[in-house]
Design a protein around this motif. Sequence first.
Motif, PDB file in Angstrom:
ATOM      1  N   ALA A  79     -15.498   1.184   3.593  1.00  0.00           N
ATOM      2  CA  ALA A  79     -14.682   0.439   5.430  1.00  0.00           C
ATOM      3  C   ALA A  79     -14.564   1.240   6.610  1.00  0.00           C
ATOM      4  CB  ALA A  79     -13.608   0.232   4.329  1.00  0.00           C
TER       5      ALA A  79
ATOM      6  N   ASN B  43      -6.461  -6.100   7.786  1.00  0.00           N
ATOM      7  CA  ASN B  43      -5.336  -4.797   8.137  1.00  0.00           C
ATOM      8  C   ASN B  43      -4.977  -4.912   9.143  1.00  0.00           C
ATOM      9  OD1 ASN B  43      -7.219  -2.440   5.503  1.00  0.00           O
ATOM     10  ND2 ASN B  43      -8.584  -3.607   6.380  1.00  0.00           N
TER      11      ASN B  43
ATOM     12  N   GLU C 243       0.785   6.244  -6.888  1.00  0.00           N
ATOM     13  CA  GLU C 243      -0.564   7.035  -7.303  1.00  0.00           C
ATOM     14  C   GLU C 243       0.369   8.564  -7.331  1.00  0.00           C
ATOM     15  OE1 GLU C 243      -3.175   5.317  -8.090  1.00  0.00           O
ATOM     16  OE2 GLU C 243      -4.378   7.969  -7.618  1.00  0.00           O
TER      17      GLU C 243
ATOM     18  N   TRP D 298      -8.951 -16.092  -6.082  1.00  0.00           N
ATOM     19  CA  TRP D 298      -9.552 -14.697  -5.936  1.00  0.00           C
ATOM     20  C   TRP D 298     -10.518 -14.675  -4.811  1.00  0.00           C
ATOM     21  CZ3 TRP D 298      -8.581 -10.229  -6.973  1.00  0.00           C
ATOM     22  CH2 TRP D 298      -9.346  -9.030  -6.989  1.00  0.00           C
TER      23      TRP D 298
ATOM     24  N   PRO E  84     -10.884  -5.854   1.423  1.00  0.00           N
ATOM     25  CA  PRO E  84     -10.331  -5.480   1.780  1.00  0.00           C
ATOM     26  C   PRO E  84     -10.457  -4.665   2.957  1.00  0.00           C
ATOM     27  CG  PRO E  84     -10.045  -5.611  -0.730  1.00  0.00           C
ATOM     28  CD  PRO E  84     -10.984  -6.854   0.267  1.00  0.00           C
ATOM     29  N   TRP E  85     -12.045  -4.610   3.116  1.00  0.00           N
ATOM     30  CA  TRP E  85     -12.612  -3.528   3.969  1.00  0.00           C
ATOM     31  C   TRP E  85     -12.815  -4.380   5.381  1.00  0.00           C
ATOM     32  CZ3 TRP E  85     -14.830  -5.490  -0.505  1.00  0.00           C
ATOM     33  CH2 TRP E  85     -15.521  -6.902  -0.844  1.00  0.00           C
TER      34      TRP E  85
ATOM     35  N   GLN F  45       0.628  -1.103  -0.019  1.00  0.00           N
ATOM     36  CA  GLN F  45       0.110  -0.173  -0.137  1.00  0.00           C
ATOM     37  C   GLN F  45       0.608   0.777   0.326  1.00  0.00           C
ATOM     38  OE1 GLN F  45      -2.225  -1.770   3.695  1.00  0.00           O
ATOM     39  NE2 GLN F  45      -4.407  -1.115   1.993  1.00  0.00           N
TER      40      GLN F  45
ATOM     41  N   MET G 281     -11.980  -5.545   9.032  1.00  0.00           N
ATOM     42  CA  MET G 281     -10.139  -6.022   9.982  1.00  0.00           C
ATOM     43  C   MET G 281      -9.314  -6.896   9.407  1.00  0.00           C
ATOM     44  SD  MET G 281     -10.820  -4.108  12.498  1.00  0.00           S
ATOM     45  CE  MET G 281     -10.426  -4.382  14.044  1.00  0.00           C
TER      46      MET G 281
ATOM     47  N   GLU H 252     -14.233   3.684  -1.301  1.00  0.00           N
ATOM     48  CA  GLU H 252     -14.235   1.780  -0.629  1.00  0.00           C
ATOM     49  C   GLU H 252     -13.629   2.659   0.783  1.00  0.00           C
ATOM     50  OE1 GLU H 252     -10.755  -0.471  -1.962  1.00  0.00           O
ATOM     51  OE2 GLU H 252     -12.206  -2.192  -1.800  1.00  0.00           O
TER      52      GLU H 252
ATOM     53  N   GLN I 160     -17.201  -0.342   9.410  1.00  0.00           N
ATOM     54  CA  GLN I 160     -16.036  -1.137  10.603  1.00  0.00           C
ATOM     55  C   GLN I 160     -16.662  -0.391  11.982  1.00  0.00           C
ATOM     56  OE1 GLN I 160     -11.755  -1.555  10.216  1.00  0.00           O
ATOM     57  NE2 GLN I 160     -11.791  -2.165   8.259  1.00  0.00           N
TER      58      GLN I 160
ATOM     59  N   GLU J 210      -9.065   7.182  -8.893  1.00  0.00           N
ATOM     60  CA  GLU J 210      -8.983   7.528  -6.967  1.00  0.00           C
ATOM     61  C   GLU J 210      -9.468   7.794  -6.103  1.00  0.00           C
ATOM     62  OE1 GLU J 210      -4.589  10.373  -6.365  1.00  0.00           O
ATOM     63  OE2 GLU J 210      -5.075   9.077  -3.855  1.00  0.00           O
TER      64      GLU J 210
ATOM     65  N   LEU K 275      -3.632 -10.538  -6.548  1.00  0.00           N
ATOM     66  CA  LEU K 275      -4.594  -8.479  -5.369  1.00  0.00           C
ATOM     67  C   LEU K 275      -5.642  -8.448  -6.732  1.00  0.00           C
ATOM     68  CD1 LEU K 275      -2.075  -7.564  -3.295  1.00  0.00           C
ATOM     69  CD2 LEU K 275      -3.619  -7.843  -2.893  1.00  0.00           C
ATOM     70  N   ASN K 276      -5.155  -8.975  -7.910  1.00  0.00           N
ATOM     71  CA  ASN K 276      -6.282  -8.883  -9.537  1.00  0.00           C
ATOM     72  C   ASN K 276      -6.303 -10.087  -9.750  1.00  0.00           C
ATOM     73  OD1 ASN K 276      -6.444  -8.072 -12.041  1.00  0.00           O
ATOM     74  ND2 ASN K 276      -5.546  -6.589 -11.044  1.00  0.00           N
TER      75      ASN K 276
ATOM     76  N   THR L 276      -9.754  -2.476 -13.436  1.00  0.00           N
ATOM     77  CA  THR L 276      -9.456  -3.499 -13.165  1.00  0.00           C
ATOM     78  C   THR L 276     -10.053  -3.223 -11.129  1.00  0.00           C
ATOM     79  OG1 THR L 276      -7.549  -3.605 -13.322  1.00  0.00           O
ATOM     80  CG2 THR L 276      -8.114  -4.526 -15.048  1.00  0.00           C
ATOM     81  N   TYR L 277     -10.466  -4.253 -10.629  1.00  0.00           N
ATOM     82  CA  TYR L 277     -10.151  -4.457  -9.072  1.00  0.00           C
ATOM     83  C   TYR L 277      -8.730  -4.973  -8.158  1.00  0.00           C
ATOM     84  CZ  TYR L 277     -11.434  -4.314  -4.485  1.00  0.00           C
ATOM     85  OH  TYR L 277     -12.151  -3.921  -2.786  1.00  0.00           O
ATOM     86  N   ASP L 278      -8.007  -4.512  -7.872  1.00  0.00           N
ATOM     87  CA  ASP L 278      -7.314  -4.935  -7.098  1.00  0.00           C
ATOM     88  C   ASP L 278      -7.274  -4.826  -5.544  1.00  0.00           C
ATOM     89  OD1 ASP L 278      -5.023  -4.280  -9.018  1.00  0.00           O
ATOM     90  OD2 ASP L 278      -3.736  -3.161  -7.483  1.00  0.00           O
ATOM     91  N   LYS L 279      -7.194  -6.458  -5.184  1.00  0.00           N
ATOM     92  CA  LYS L 279      -8.355  -6.730  -3.968  1.00  0.00           C
ATOM     93  C   LYS L 279      -6.994  -6.238  -2.738  1.00  0.00           C
ATOM     94  CE  LYS L 279      -9.560 -11.150  -1.990  1.00  0.00           C
ATOM     95  NZ  LYS L 279      -9.644 -12.542  -2.757  1.00  0.00           N
ATOM     96  N   LYS L 280      -7.239  -4.549  -2.669  1.00  0.00           N
ATOM     97  CA  LYS L 280      -6.683  -3.909  -1.520  1.00  0.00           C
ATOM     98  C   LYS L 280      -7.024  -2.714  -1.228  1.00  0.00           C
ATOM     99  CE  LYS L 280      -2.590  -2.197  -3.459  1.00  0.00           C
ATOM    100  NZ  LYS L 280      -3.395  -2.105  -4.580  1.00  0.00           N
ATOM    101  N   LEU L 281      -7.450  -2.725  -0.415  1.00  0.00           N
ATOM    102  CA  LEU L 281      -7.302  -0.959   0.326  1.00  0.00           C
ATOM    103  C   LEU L 281      -6.335   0.348   0.255  1.00  0.00           C
ATOM    104  CD1 LEU L 281      -9.260  -0.484   3.576  1.00  0.00           C
ATOM    105  CD2 LEU L 281     -10.525  -0.562   1.355  1.00  0.00           C
ATOM    106  N   GLN L 282      -6.222   1.329  -1.072  1.00  0.00           N
ATOM    107  CA  GLN L 282      -5.238   2.417  -0.642  1.00  0.00           C
ATOM    108  C   GLN L 282      -4.845   3.150   0.298  1.00  0.00           C
ATOM    109  OE1 GLN L 282      -6.344   6.147  -2.629  1.00  0.00           O
ATOM    110  NE2 GLN L 282      -4.533   7.042  -3.353  1.00  0.00           N
ATOM    111  N   TYR L 283      -5.411   2.616   1.486  1.00  0.00           N
ATOM    112  CA  TYR L 283      -4.098   3.247   3.065  1.00  0.00           C
ATOM    113  C   TYR L 283      -5.656   2.099   3.268  1.00  0.00           C
ATOM    114  CZ  TYR L 283      -3.120   5.430   6.146  1.00  0.00           C
ATOM    115  OH  TYR L 283      -1.839   6.125   7.713  1.00  0.00           O
ATOM    116  N   PRO L 284      -4.855   1.528   4.813  1.00  0.00           N
ATOM    117  CA  PRO L 284      -5.060   0.553   5.735  1.00  0.00           C
ATOM    118  C   PRO L 284      -6.865   1.389   6.780  1.00  0.00           C
ATOM    119  CG  PRO L 284      -3.095   0.000   5.452  1.00  0.00           C
ATOM    120  CD  PRO L 284      -3.018   1.927   4.373  1.00  0.00           C
ATOM    121  N   VAL L 285      -7.509   0.236   6.789  1.00  0.00           N
ATOM    122  CA  VAL L 285      -8.023   0.879   7.987  1.00  0.00           C
ATOM    123  C   VAL L 285      -8.241  -0.396   9.061  1.00  0.00           C
ATOM    124  CG1 VAL L 285     -11.345   1.026   8.103  1.00  0.00           C
ATOM    125  CG2 VAL L 285      -9.952   2.229   6.018  1.00  0.00           C
ATOM    126  N   LYS L 286      -8.713   0.332  10.333  1.00  0.00           N
ATOM    127  CA  LYS L 286      -8.824  -0.766  11.471  1.00  0.00           C
ATOM    128  C   LYS L 286      -9.743   0.357  12.176  1.00  0.00           C
ATOM    129  CE  LYS L 286      -5.098  -1.815  13.218  1.00  0.00           C
ATOM    130  NZ  LYS L 286      -2.983  -2.511  13.424  1.00  0.00           N
TER     131      LYS L 286
END
Lengths: 87, 140
Positions: free
Chosen positions: B74, A86, A21, A74, A80-81, A14, A83, B70, B78, B64, A61-62, B3-13
Motif C-alpha cells: 500500500a 485511510n 495481535e 463486499w 484497504p490500500w 485497527q 487513500m 499488504e 500510494q 502477520e 470487513l470479512n 480469511t481476508y479482513d478488509k483493512k490494513l493492519q496499520y493505516p497508510v496515508k
Amino acid sequence: MMMNERAMMLKKIQAACFALEDIKLFLDTHPNDRGALECYSKYQKIYEMLVKEFEEKYGALNAERVDTNKGWTWVNNPWPWEMEANS
Amino acid sequence: MWTYDKKLQYPVKIARTNPATAKIIMAQLGGPDGELAASQRYLSQRYAMPIKEVKGILTDIGTEEMAHMEIVSAIIHQLTRDMTPEEIKKAGFSEYFVNHTAGIWPSDATGVPFTSAYFQSKGDPITDLNEDLAADGTTA
C-alpha cells in the motif's frame, strides 16, 4: 488533515486489533498467563463492539459476515490500500 | 486456510507522490529480508515444528507478515500514484516503470525478482529457528 468518519472508526478497530495481535503472540508461548488472558478477553470485547458498529454502517470487513439483505457490499470501495480507506 | 479482513493492519496515508522512496521501500516487500520472504519462511518452516506453542506462533507470525506485506504494498502504491514522466526520470524509477509501470511486483530495490532462495526450510526446528534469527532478528 481531518479524517473521514469511516477511517476514524476503522482506526479504532485497527488499534484494538493490534493489541489483540500482540497479546496473541505472547499467549502462544505463555498460554497460562492469567493477566494476558484477561487482557485478551478485554480487547476481544472492545474489538467485537467496534466491528459491529462499523459493519452496520459501512459493510462487512470479512466476507463471512456480509449482510446479503443489503446486496454484495463486499466489493464496495474503498479497498484497504486506497487513500480513501485511510484518510 | 486463511480469511481476508478488509483493512490494513496499520493505516497508510501518503500525501505526496515519491517514486524515489518507493524504489527503496521495495526492498521491504520482495527483498532478501522483506515481508514476502518472512511470511513464506515462517509458514513453510512450521510443518517441521513438534512443539504446539511454537506451531501456533509460527502460524500467527507468518500470517502477520502477510499483513505487513499488504502495508508495504500500500505504501508503494500510494508513493507511485499519478507519477509524471519527469518524476519517474528524476527518481531513477524508469527501469522499474518500463517493466511494471506503477504495478506492485515483489523485487528488491534494484529490481531483482523475489526468490524463495532468500529463506531456508530444513526440516529441523533448531536449524530453522537459527535461520529466523538471522533473517528477522529485528522486530520487523
